[in-house]
Design an enzyme around this catalytic site. Structure first.
Site, PDB file in Angstrom:
ATOM      1  N   ASP A   4       2.224  -8.461  21.274  1.00 57.57           N
ATOM      2  CA  ASP A   4       0.965  -9.243  21.111  1.00 57.57           C
ATOM      3  C   ASP A   4       1.274  -9.715  19.733  1.00 57.57           C
ATOM      4  OD1 ASP A   4      -1.473 -10.024  20.183  1.00 57.57           O
ATOM      5  OD2 ASP A   4      -2.564  -8.017  20.560  1.00 57.57           O
ATOM      6  N   SER A  36       3.304 -29.137  19.116  1.00 57.92           N
ATOM      7  CA  SER A  36       2.539 -30.214  20.294  1.00 57.92           C
ATOM      8  C   SER A  36       2.231 -31.560  19.775  1.00 57.92           C
ATOM      9  CB  SER A  36       1.149 -29.494  20.443  1.00 57.92           C
ATOM     10  OG  SER A  36       0.203 -30.353  20.888  1.00 57.92           O
ATOM     11  N   TYR A  54      -6.805 -26.123  17.123  1.00 59.53           N
ATOM     12  CA  TYR A  54      -5.331 -25.976  17.758  1.00 59.53           C
ATOM     13  C   TYR A  54      -4.564 -26.880  16.972  1.00 59.53           C
ATOM     14  CZ  TYR A  54      -1.772 -26.675  21.438  1.00 59.53           C
ATOM     15  OH  TYR A  54      -0.668 -26.774  21.915  1.00 59.53           O
ATOM     16  N   LYS A  96      -1.017 -26.223  15.028  1.00 55.26           N
ATOM     17  CA  LYS A  96       0.251 -26.761  15.573  1.00 55.26           C
ATOM     18  C   LYS A  96       0.728 -27.751  14.353  1.00 55.26           C
ATOM     19  CE  LYS A  96       1.097 -24.922  19.332  1.00 55.26           C
ATOM     20  NZ  LYS A  96       2.023 -24.063  19.659  1.00 55.26           N
TER      21      LYS A  96
END
Length: 253
Positions: A56, A136, A149, A153
């Site tokens: 994790d 990304s 997000y 990234k």
């Protein structure tokens, strides 16, 4: 990069792109272990002949334990792929979005740093190896419904650049994989422009095998994202992508 005879750990590789990369590295002749949280997926990968370890990335103790387990099994480990990632919609008009933002940063950015920190002494001690970080296209061309997000990234991109500079001369390389939308987990139904996973993975492995290995692995489908600012298309593309804000609850535009 010689893709055969490597010993590879893929953290966050229990599904999608990571799972396909595990398969491709193994097919090329490398030993591959996969780390993740999903016990069912890990069991499936173990049955398919992959090494597995539960980890994790939001828990430092879990990362440390996974590192110790991996290095005990694979002392010759030379490649660490770190690709933990959650993609969550956020309405920035709603203060309740902060929980999603915090989860995203802790997983995508801080989780990546935890993994890199855990394995840096090993790779530097070997005097050879590779970190493969995964960002990304959204890091370079934001998708407004997923603001954190995109930010996470973009931060991993900047961190990868700094890591490469700091590890210069140690024999440890840093390669950044920059995927566009890829048809995994039903994304092909949401985004008709998502690349087929098989074709994407083939292009990635061809780029990784190049000599010298590119610092950034950019498949053709992500070039419009990566170079939007340079090409003068950034503002128009962000405006187009902003239409997707209508998918947020209570939003019409």
């Amino acid at each position: 990069m010689d893709l055969s005879n490597r010993t590879v750990l893929i953290v966050g590789g229990t599904s999608g792109i990571g799972r396909e990369l595990a398969r491709r590295f193994a097919a090329a002749g490398s030993t591959v272990a996969v780390g993740g949280r999903d016990p069912r997926a890990l069991a499936e990968l173990a049955a398919a002949g992959f090494g597995t370890v539960r980890v994790d990335v939001t828990d430092s103790a879990s990362v440390t334990s996974a590192r110790d387990t991996v290095l005990a099994r694979y002392p010759e480990l030379d490649t660490v792929v770190t690709m933990p990632g959650v993609m969550l919609l956020e309405d920035l008009r709603d203060p309740g979005h902060f929980a999603a933002a915090a989860q995203t940063i802790d997983t995508n950015l801080v989780g990546t740093i935890r993994v890199i920190d855990a394995f840096t002494p090993h790779l530097v001690g070997r005097g050879a190896g590779t970190f493969l970080t995964v960002t990304s296209g959204i890091a370079f061309l934001p998708f407004p419904p997923m603001p954190t997000y995109a930010a996470s990234k973009a931060a991993v991109h900047a961190y990868s650049e700094a890591l490469r500079a700091q590890l210069d001369g140690t024999g440890v390389g840093v390669v950044e994989l920059v995927p566009p939308a890829v048809a995994t987990a039903g994304q092909e139904k949401v985004n008709p422009h998502a690349l087929p996973l098989d074709g994407f993975a083939t292009e990635v492995m061809e780029l990784l095998a190049a000599e010298p290995t590119p610092r950034e692995i950019l498949v053709k489908g992500v070039l419009m994202h990566r170079w939007a600012e340079r090409d003068g298309t950034y503002a128009d593309l962000v405006a187009q992508r902003s239409r997707a804000l209508a998918m947020l609850p209570g939003r019409e535009s």
